[in-house]
Design a protein around this motif. Structure first.
Motif, short mmCIF file in Angstrom:
data_model
loop_
_atom_site.label_atom_id
_atom_site.label_comp_id
_atom_site.label_asym_id
_atom_site.label_seq_id
_atom_site.Cartn_x
_atom_site.Cartn_y
_atom_site.Cartn_z
N VAL A 1 -4.33 -10.18 0.43
CA VAL A 1 -5.10 -10.01 1.66
C VAL A 1 -6.41 -9.29 1.37
CG1 VAL A 1 -5.11 -8.93 3.95
CG2 VAL A 1 -3.05 -10.08 3.13
N ASP A 2 -6.38 -8.30 0.50
CA ASP A 2 -7.60 -7.56 0.14
C ASP A 2 -8.64 -8.48 -0.51
OD1 ASP A 2 -6.49 -5.24 1.13
OD2 ASP A 2 -5.92 -4.45 -0.83
N ILE A 3 -8.20 -9.34 -1.39
CA ILE A 3 -9.12 -10.25 -2.07
C ILE A 3 -9.66 -11.29 -1.08
CG2 ILE A 3 -9.27 -12.07 -3.82
CD1 ILE A 3 -7.43 -10.26 -5.54
N LEU A 4 -8.81 -11.77 -0.18
CA LEU A 4 -9.27 -12.71 0.84
C LEU A 4 -10.28 -12.05 1.76
CD1 LEU A 4 -5.86 -14.39 1.69
CD2 LEU A 4 -7.78 -15.46 0.50
N ARG A 5 -10.04 -10.80 2.11
CA ARG A 5 -10.98 -10.05 2.95
C ARG A 5 -12.32 -9.89 2.23
NH1 ARG A 5 -8.48 -5.26 3.72
NH2 ARG A 5 -7.24 -6.13 5.40
N GLU A 6 -12.26 -9.59 0.95
CA GLU A 6 -13.48 -9.46 0.15
C GLU A 6 -14.27 -10.76 0.15
OE1 GLU A 6 -14.50 -9.22 -4.54
OE2 GLU A 6 -12.90 -7.88 -3.85
N ALA A 7 -13.57 -11.88 0.03
CA ALA A 7 -14.23 -13.19 0.05
C ALA A 7 -14.90 -13.42 1.40
CB ALA A 7 -13.23 -14.30 -0.25
N CYS A 8 -14.21 -13.12 2.48
CA CYS A 8 -14.78 -13.30 3.82
C CYS A 8 -15.98 -12.38 4.02
CB CYS A 8 -13.73 -13.04 4.90
SG CYS A 8 -12.46 -14.31 4.97
N SER B 1 0.63 -22.64 -4.28
CA SER B 1 1.74 -21.70 -4.07
C SER B 1 1.72 -20.55 -5.07
CB SER B 1 3.08 -22.44 -4.16
OG SER B 1 3.20 -23.05 -5.44
N ASN B 2 0.94 -20.67 -6.14
CA ASN B 2 0.82 -19.61 -7.13
C ASN B 2 -0.21 -18.59 -6.64
OD1 ASN B 2 0.19 -18.00 -9.36
ND2 ASN B 2 0.62 -19.66 -10.80
N ILE B 3 0.26 -17.41 -6.26
CA ILE B 3 -0.59 -16.39 -5.67
C ILE B 3 -1.70 -15.95 -6.62
CG2 ILE B 3 -0.59 -14.02 -4.77
CD1 ILE B 3 0.56 -16.19 -2.89
N ASN B 4 -1.41 -15.88 -7.91
CA ASN B 4 -2.43 -15.47 -8.88
C ASN B 4 -3.59 -16.47 -8.92
OD1 ASN B 4 -1.14 -13.08 -9.73
ND2 ASN B 4 0.22 -14.29 -11.03
N VAL B 5 -3.28 -17.73 -8.83
CA VAL B 5 -4.31 -18.77 -8.83
C VAL B 5 -5.13 -18.68 -7.54
CG1 VAL B 5 -4.70 -21.27 -8.84
CG2 VAL B 5 -2.97 -20.27 -10.33
N VAL B 6 -4.47 -18.43 -6.43
CA VAL B 6 -5.16 -18.27 -5.15
C VAL B 6 -6.13 -17.09 -5.22
CG1 VAL B 6 -4.85 -17.66 -2.71
CG2 VAL B 6 -3.33 -19.33 -3.79
N MET B 7 -5.69 -15.98 -5.82
CA MET B 7 -6.54 -14.80 -5.91
C MET B 7 -7.78 -15.09 -6.77
SD MET B 7 -3.64 -11.74 -5.93
CE MET B 7 -4.10 -11.17 -7.48
N VAL B 8 -7.63 -15.80 -7.86
CA VAL B 8 -8.78 -16.13 -8.72
C VAL B 8 -9.74 -17.06 -7.97
CG1 VAL B 8 -9.49 -17.32 -10.83
CG2 VAL B 8 -7.57 -15.73 -10.88
N LYS C 1 -11.67 -15.04 -5.54
CA LYS C 1 -12.69 -14.24 -6.24
C LYS C 1 -13.88 -15.12 -6.62
CE LYS C 1 -9.75 -10.63 -8.18
NZ LYS C 1 -9.27 -9.99 -9.40
N CYS C 2 -13.64 -16.36 -7.01
CA CYS C 2 -14.73 -17.28 -7.33
C CYS C 2 -15.59 -17.56 -6.11
CB CYS C 2 -14.18 -18.60 -7.89
SG CYS C 2 -13.48 -18.46 -9.53
N ILE C 3 -14.94 -17.79 -4.98
CA ILE C 3 -15.68 -18.01 -3.73
C ILE C 3 -16.52 -16.78 -3.40
CG2 ILE C 3 -15.42 -18.25 -1.22
CD1 ILE C 3 -12.99 -20.07 -1.81
N SER C 4 -15.93 -15.62 -3.55
CA SER C 4 -16.63 -14.36 -3.28
C SER C 4 -17.85 -14.21 -4.19
CB SER C 4 -15.66 -13.20 -3.47
OG SER C 4 -16.27 -11.98 -3.18
N ALA C 5 -17.69 -14.47 -5.46
CA ALA C 5 -18.79 -14.34 -6.41
C ALA C 5 -19.90 -15.35 -6.12
CB ALA C 5 -18.28 -14.52 -7.84
N LEU C 6 -19.53 -16.57 -5.78
CA LEU C 6 -20.53 -17.58 -5.42
C LEU C 6 -21.30 -17.16 -4.18
CD1 LEU C 6 -18.60 -20.91 -6.01
CD2 LEU C 6 -20.80 -20.30 -7.02
N ALA C 7 -20.60 -16.66 -3.18
CA ALA C 7 -21.25 -16.25 -1.93
C ALA C 7 -22.21 -15.09 -2.18
CB ALA C 7 -20.20 -15.86 -0.89
N ARG C 8 -21.80 -14.13 -2.99
CA ARG C 8 -22.68 -13.00 -3.30
C ARG C 8 -23.89 -13.44 -4.11
NH1 ARG C 8 -17.93 -10.38 -4.48
NH2 ARG C 8 -18.40 -10.50 -6.69
N GLY C 9 -23.65 -14.34 -5.05
CA GLY C 9 -24.73 -14.79 -5.92
C GLY C 9 -25.74 -15.69 -5.24
N LEU C 10 -25.25 -16.58 -4.41
CA LEU C 10 -26.14 -17.54 -3.75
C LEU C 10 -26.77 -16.99 -2.47
CD1 LEU C 10 -24.04 -20.82 -4.15
CD2 LEU C 10 -26.10 -20.17 -5.41
N ARG C 11 -26.19 -15.96 -1.92
CA ARG C 11 -26.67 -15.32 -0.69
C ARG C 11 -26.83 -16.36 0.43
NH1 ARG C 11 -29.96 -12.46 -4.62
NH2 ARG C 11 -28.98 -10.46 -5.01
#
Length: 83
Positions: A66-73, A20-27, A30-40
Motif C-alpha cells: 500500500v505504501d508503494i502504491l501510495r507513492e506511485a499515486c 498475483s506476485n506481490i514483489n512484481v507488483v511493487m517493482v 516503483k517503475c510507474i512512480s519513477a517515470l511520473a517523477r522523471g517525466l513530470r
C-alpha cells in the motif's frame, strides 16, 4: 526526455492490476512512480492509465505494498489536472 512511453506504462499497469506476485507488483509500481517523477508534466497523458490500477489495488492487506502504491499515486498526481 520526451518520447513514447505508452507501452512501458501499459505493461506496468497490467502488472499492477493483475499480477498475483506481490514483489512484481511493487517493482511495477516503483517503475510507474519513477517515470511520473522523471517525466513530470509529460506523464500527464499516461496518468489516468497508470493511476487507476494503483487505486484499485489499495485494498491490498500488506502495508508495504500500500505504501508503494501510495507513492506511485503521489508521483502521478502533479502531472494531472485534478484538484
Amino acid at each position: 526526455l520526451p518520447g513514447d512511453y505508452y507501452e512501458l506504462v501499459n505493461d506496468c499497469k497490467k502488472i499492477v492490476a493483475k499480477d498475483s506476485n506481490i514483489n512484481v507488483v511493487m517493482v511495477a509500481a516503483k517503475c510507474i512512480s519513477a517515470l511520473a517523477r522523471g517525466l513530470r508534466k509529460e506523464f500527464g497523458k499516461y496518468a489516468l492509465l497508470a493511476i487507476e490500477p494503483c487505486m484499485e489495488r489499495f485494498k491490498e492487506k500488506k502495508q508495504n505494498v500500500v505504501d508503494i502504491l501510495r507513492e506511485a499515486c503521489d508521483s502521478i498526481y502533479p502531472s494531472t489536472n485534478l484538484e
